[in-house]
Design a protein around this motif. Structure first.
Motif, PDB file in Angstrom:
ATOM      1  N   CYS A  53      -9.383   4.884  -2.459  1.00 19.69           N
ATOM      2  CA  CYS A  53     -10.048   3.646  -2.012  1.00 19.69           C
ATOM      3  C   CYS A  53     -11.119   3.972  -0.972  1.00 19.69           C
ATOM      4  O   CYS A  53     -12.177   3.352  -0.943  1.00 19.69           O
ATOM      5  CB  CYS A  53      -9.014   2.671  -1.468  1.00 19.69           C
ATOM      6  SG  CYS A  53      -7.961   3.364  -0.180  1.00 19.69           S
ATOM      7  N   ILE A  61      -7.326  -5.313  -0.764  1.00 21.79           N
ATOM      8  CA  ILE A  61      -7.948  -4.681   0.409  1.00 21.79           C
ATOM      9  C   ILE A  61      -8.913  -5.645   1.116  1.00 21.79           C
ATOM     10  O   ILE A  61      -8.909  -5.772   2.337  1.00 21.79           O
ATOM     11  CB  ILE A  61      -8.674  -3.376  -0.004  1.00 21.79           C
ATOM     12  CG1 ILE A  61      -7.671  -2.414  -0.670  1.00 21.79           C
ATOM     13  CG2 ILE A  61      -9.364  -2.725   1.198  1.00 21.79           C
ATOM     14  CD1 ILE A  61      -8.304  -1.211  -1.338  1.00 21.79           C
ATOM     15  N   CYS A  95      -1.680   6.457   0.415  1.00 17.95           N
ATOM     16  CA  CYS A  95      -2.007   7.688  -0.336  1.00 17.95           C
ATOM     17  C   CYS A  95      -2.692   8.732   0.543  1.00 17.95           C
ATOM     18  O   CYS A  95      -3.539   8.390   1.381  1.00 17.95           O
ATOM     19  CB  CYS A  95      -2.970   7.377  -1.461  1.00 17.95           C
ATOM     20  SG  CYS A  95      -2.455   6.026  -2.500  1.00 17.95           S
ATOM     21  N   CYS A 128       0.846  -1.211   0.000  1.00 16.45           N
ATOM     22  CA  CYS A 128       0.000   0.000   0.000  1.00 16.45           C
ATOM     23  C   CYS A 128       0.876   1.254   0.000  1.00 16.45           C
ATOM     24  O   CYS A 128       1.862   1.338   0.729  1.00 16.45           O
ATOM     25  CB  CYS A 128      -0.916  -0.025   1.221  1.00 16.45           C
ATOM     26  SG  CYS A 128      -1.895   1.464   1.440  1.00 16.45           S
ATOM     27  N   GLN A 139     -14.972  -6.153  -4.446  1.00 20.27           N
ATOM     28  CA  GLN A 139     -13.922  -5.119  -4.286  1.00 20.27           C
ATOM     29  C   GLN A 139     -13.414  -4.616  -5.632  1.00 20.27           C
ATOM     30  O   GLN A 139     -13.033  -3.461  -5.760  1.00 20.27           O
ATOM     31  CB  GLN A 139     -12.746  -5.674  -3.469  1.00 20.27           C
ATOM     32  CG  GLN A 139     -13.064  -5.939  -2.019  1.00 20.27           C
ATOM     33  CD  GLN A 139     -13.303  -7.414  -1.749  1.00 20.27           C
ATOM     34  OE1 GLN A 139     -13.218  -8.249  -2.631  1.00 20.27           O
ATOM     35  NE2 GLN A 139     -13.623  -7.748  -0.502  1.00 20.27           N
ATOM     36  N   PRO A 191      -3.902  -3.933  -7.908  1.00 17.85           N
ATOM     37  CA  PRO A 191      -4.257  -3.143  -6.718  1.00 17.85           C
ATOM     38  C   PRO A 191      -3.952  -3.904  -5.430  1.00 17.85           C
ATOM     39  O   PRO A 191      -3.777  -5.130  -5.449  1.00 17.85           O
ATOM     40  CB  PRO A 191      -5.765  -2.936  -6.867  1.00 17.85           C
ATOM     41  CG  PRO A 191      -6.219  -3.976  -7.830  1.00 17.85           C
ATOM     42  CD  PRO A 191      -5.056  -4.288  -8.721  1.00 17.85           C
ATOM     43  N   VAL A 192      -3.908  -3.183  -4.320  1.00 17.41           N
ATOM     44  CA  VAL A 192      -3.739  -3.824  -3.011  1.00 17.41           C
ATOM     45  C   VAL A 192      -4.957  -4.734  -2.754  1.00 17.41           C
ATOM     46  O   VAL A 192      -6.097  -4.369  -3.085  1.00 17.41           O
ATOM     47  CB  VAL A 192      -3.647  -2.747  -1.898  1.00 17.41           C
ATOM     48  CG1 VAL A 192      -3.584  -3.395  -0.523  1.00 17.41           C
ATOM     49  CG2 VAL A 192      -2.450  -1.836  -2.132  1.00 17.41           C
ATOM     50  N   CYS A 207      -7.834   1.824  -6.561  1.00 15.24           N
ATOM     51  CA  CYS A 207      -6.574   1.831  -5.806  1.00 15.24           C
ATOM     52  C   CYS A 207      -5.457   2.407  -6.675  1.00 15.24           C
ATOM     53  O   CYS A 207      -5.260   1.978  -7.818  1.00 15.24           O
ATOM     54  CB  CYS A 207      -6.249   0.401  -5.364  1.00 15.24           C
ATOM     55  SG  CYS A 207      -4.576   0.220  -4.736  1.00 15.24           S
ATOM     56  N   ARG A 208      -4.722   3.391  -6.141  1.00 14.58           N
ATOM     57  CA  ARG A 208      -3.693   4.071  -6.945  1.00 14.58           C
ATOM     58  C   ARG A 208      -2.597   3.140  -7.418  1.00 14.58           C
ATOM     59  O   ARG A 208      -2.077   3.305  -8.509  1.00 14.58           O
ATOM     60  CB  ARG A 208      -3.079   5.227  -6.147  1.00 14.58           C
ATOM     61  CG  ARG A 208      -3.673   6.495  -6.639  1.00 14.58           C
ATOM     62  CD  ARG A 208      -3.057   7.743  -6.138  1.00 14.58           C
ATOM     63  NE  ARG A 208      -4.182   8.672  -6.080  1.00 14.58           N
ATOM     64  CZ  ARG A 208      -4.464   9.451  -5.073  1.00 14.58           C
ATOM     65  NH1 ARG A 208      -3.686   9.468  -4.016  1.00 14.58           N
ATOM     66  NH2 ARG A 208      -5.509  10.238  -5.118  1.00 14.58           N
ATOM     67  N   CYS A 226     -13.447  -0.392  -3.821  1.00 12.20           N
ATOM     68  CA  CYS A 226     -12.160   0.144  -3.354  1.00 12.20           C
ATOM     69  C   CYS A 226     -10.978  -0.242  -4.242  1.00 12.20           C
ATOM     70  O   CYS A 226     -10.139   0.604  -4.591  1.00 12.20           O
ATOM     71  CB  CYS A 226     -11.909  -0.314  -1.918  1.00 12.20           C
ATOM     72  SG  CYS A 226     -12.047  -2.098  -1.670  1.00 12.20           S
ATOM     73  N   GLU A 227     -10.911  -1.526  -4.636  1.00 10.40           N
ATOM     74  CA  GLU A 227      -9.720  -1.974  -5.379  1.00 10.40           C
ATOM     75  C   GLU A 227      -9.722  -1.439  -6.815  1.00 10.40           C
ATOM     76  O   GLU A 227      -8.669  -1.325  -7.435  1.00 10.40           O
ATOM     77  CB  GLU A 227      -9.638  -3.509  -5.362  1.00 10.40           C
ATOM     78  CG  GLU A 227      -9.378  -4.046  -3.967  1.00 10.40           C
ATOM     79  CD  GLU A 227      -9.230  -5.559  -3.898  1.00 10.40           C
ATOM     80  OE1 GLU A 227      -8.992  -6.196  -4.941  1.00 10.40           O
ATOM     81  OE2 GLU A 227      -9.372  -6.097  -2.789  1.00 10.40           O
ATOM     82  N   ALA A 281      -6.884   9.217  -0.046  1.00 13.80           N
ATOM     83  CA  ALA A 281      -6.919   7.885  -0.658  1.00 13.80           C
ATOM     84  C   ALA A 281      -8.231   7.640  -1.413  1.00 13.80           C
ATOM     85  O   ALA A 281      -9.315   7.702  -0.817  1.00 13.80           O
ATOM     86  CB  ALA A 281      -6.739   6.834   0.435  1.00 13.80           C
TER      87      ALA A 281
END
Ligand SMILES: Cc1cc2nc3c(=O)[nH]c(=O)nc-3n(C[C@H](O)[C@H](O)[C@H](O)COP(=O)(O)OP(=O)(O)OC[C@H]3O[C@@H](n4cnc5c(N)ncnc54)[C@H](O)[C@@H]3O)c2cc1C
Ligand code: SF4
Length: 469
Positions: free
Chosen positions: A50, A116, A45, A42, A95, A113-114, A103-104, A99-100, A48
């Motif tokens: 997310c 999450i 950010c 991660c 996800q 992406p992370v 994800c940056r 959020c994903e 963020a």
């Protein structure tokens, strides 16, 4: 510092050829070390994205940082500020569309992406192993009734209890949890996890009364007389049928019935549990959502030799979670893309023997932006089947609504509630989750429950202040 991995830390899973014969959970969870490795991907950010794309706005970098530092208690404390059901969301939220998706790290071409959701699950599973302490809260601010114990009702109830209300949930079935209990199978969402998360909510002081069908066992008038406010979260559990010839043949099921027999009644352990579920050889499931995946994968686990999913659009439009689609392919589920059933066939004894289908092609986009499927003339084909399961969507359950005509509905038959507050046409009656939006997702249902809890608090306090004046 170690180089950041391009890909998500993999999670161990049961092998496909083993898991398609049992109902145990497929994904086995991260160890703390695996979680720390993933957490170190991660970027922490600022602003963020997310968080913005999570319907309950979890402080995602915050809890991920704590995992990286190995402080699970701190990670869990952060999560519990935003969600009452993290072990469930970590497992079943889409996800990749929330959020994903933003994800940056995942925005850069090389990186995934992370993970999450998998990290949320790690923390939540850790928390569920800790002893449950009843919270010392006095519930003297008023009385609230919650109708339906799915994710929306459970979330609203937990939040209201924490705010100091005496909360009673009324649930029609003999077990709480809504779709989490009767719909989503054990191999994706173990029922022991659902029960533990519910126990945690009960530890906030919430009472759950099962086997109470509001509209039959008790009326809305009684509820409105006994409580300061109520939250309607009865879901969208009434199955839709295609209505094609042969629907009443033996072997044609709604996904709701099929999955309820398996999940709620433990039909896969018949005769240890006394609800039977049909043993099949050739199964056809109609639809392309999570429900269709769950029904098909369950049928395979019950021993069916051939299980195929018939979907009227193509792979690109499939609405199911990516992970479930991949798992289904690994487990040997076949797909008939761009196909639609038009008739159930039988051998004259009333038993299903095959499904007649047609091929489709995609035309112009419809209101939802997805290209509309159209029949290709003369393209009929037959799929042999002794079981067909329709998973083409659900609608509003009318049991409560029919006894409460004063409540305003929208043109699709769902409750007309303000999405910003959950308020309905009747003061003190709030609503949210699938009964307002139509069949959606666990996290959206939870988000609605959170909003409603805040608004119900405000409503009761404002009313009390008016009475005092
Ligand atoms: C098989 C299946 C798989 C799914 N998979 C996913 C997934 O992977 N990810 C995801 O995000 N979403 C998934 N969903 C969708 C998700 O489960 C729903 O959006 C969510 O459960 C809606 O929550 P809810 O609280 O509004 O309603 P529900 O979960 O439907 O709960 C409503 C509850 O109200 C009770 N009730 C109804 N009428 C009455 C009455 N008159 N009196 C008392 N109680 C009543 C019902 O018995 C039920 O327990 C899936 C749905 C299904 C069916
Ligand atoms: S957007 Fe991705 S990288 Fe950034 S904080 Fe969120 S999870 Fe971490």
């Amino acid at each position: 510092m170690a180089k950041r991995s391009y890909t998500k830390t993999p999670m161990k899973e049961q092998a496909p050829e083993i898991r398609n014969q049992n109902f145990s959970e497929v994904a086995l969870g991260y160890s703390l070390e695996e979680g720390q490795l993933e957490a170190s991907r991660c970027l922490q950010c600022k602003n963020a994205p997310c968080i913005q794309n999570c319907p309950v706005m979890i402080d995602i970098p915050g809890f991920i940082k704590q995992i990286e530092e190995g402080d699970m208690a701190a990670a869990s404390e952060i999560l519990s500020k935003y969600t009452n059901l993290p072990a469930i969301c970590g497992r079943v939220c889409p996800q990749e569309k929330q959020c994903e998706m933003v994800c940056r790290l995942g925005q850069s071409k090389k990186f995934e992406p992370v993970a999450i959701g998998k990290l949320e699950r790690l923390v939540a599973d850790w928390a569920l192993q800790q002893p449950i302490e009843p919270l010392a809260i006095s519930h003297d601010k008023g009385k609230v009734a919650v109708i339906g114990s799915g994710p929306s009702g459970l979330t609203a109830a937990g939040d209201l209890a924490k705010l100091g209300y005496e909360v009673t949930i009324f649930e029609a079935l003999h077990m709480p949890g809504g779709v989490l209990t009767y719909g989503i199978p054990e191999f994706r969402l173990p029922k022991a996890i659902v029960s533990k998360e519910i126990e945690r909510i009960q530890a906030t002081g919430v009472t759950i009364e099962t086997n109470v069908v509001v509209g039959k066992t008790i009326t809305m008038e009684e509820i409105m007389a006994d409580f300061d406010a109520c939250y309607l979260s009865v879901g969208a559990g009434a199955p839709n049928f295609m209505g094609i010839p042969g629907t009443s043949l033996n072997g044609v099921y709604s996904s709701s019935e099929y999955l309820t027999r398996i999940n709620l009644m433990k039909g896969y352990e018949f005769p240890t549990y006394d609800t039977p579920v049909q043993k099949s050889k050739n199964v056809v499931v109609i639809g392309g959502g999570n429900v269709a995946m769950d029904a098909a994968r369950s049928a395979k686990r019950l021993g069916a030799e051939n299980v195929s999913i018939i979907y009227r659009r193509s792979r690109e439009e499939l609405p199911a979670r990516e992970e479930e689609y991949h798992h289904s392919v690994e487990e040997g589920i076949n797909y008939h893309w761009l196909s639609n059933p038009i008739e159930y066939l039988n051998d004259g004894t009333g038993k299903l023997t095959a499904v007649k289908c047609v091929k489709m092609e995609l035309g112009e986009p419809d209101e939802s932006g997805r290209r509309r499927p159209q029949v290709i003339p003369g393209s009929e084909f037959i799929v042999e089947a002794d079981t067909a399961i329709e998973a083409i969507g659900q609608g509003a359950n009318r049991v409560l609504l029919d006894t409460f005509p004063e409540l305003q509905l929208n043109r699709w038959g769902y409750i007309d509630a303000d999405p910003a507050t959950g308020a309905t046409s009747i003061p003190g009656v709030f609503a949210g989750g699938d009964i307002v939006t139509g069949a959606a997702t666990v996290i959206l249902a939870m988000g609605a429950g959170k909003v409603a809890a805040t608004q119900i608090d405000q409503y009761i306090q404002t009313k009390k202040a008016e009475v005092t004046v």
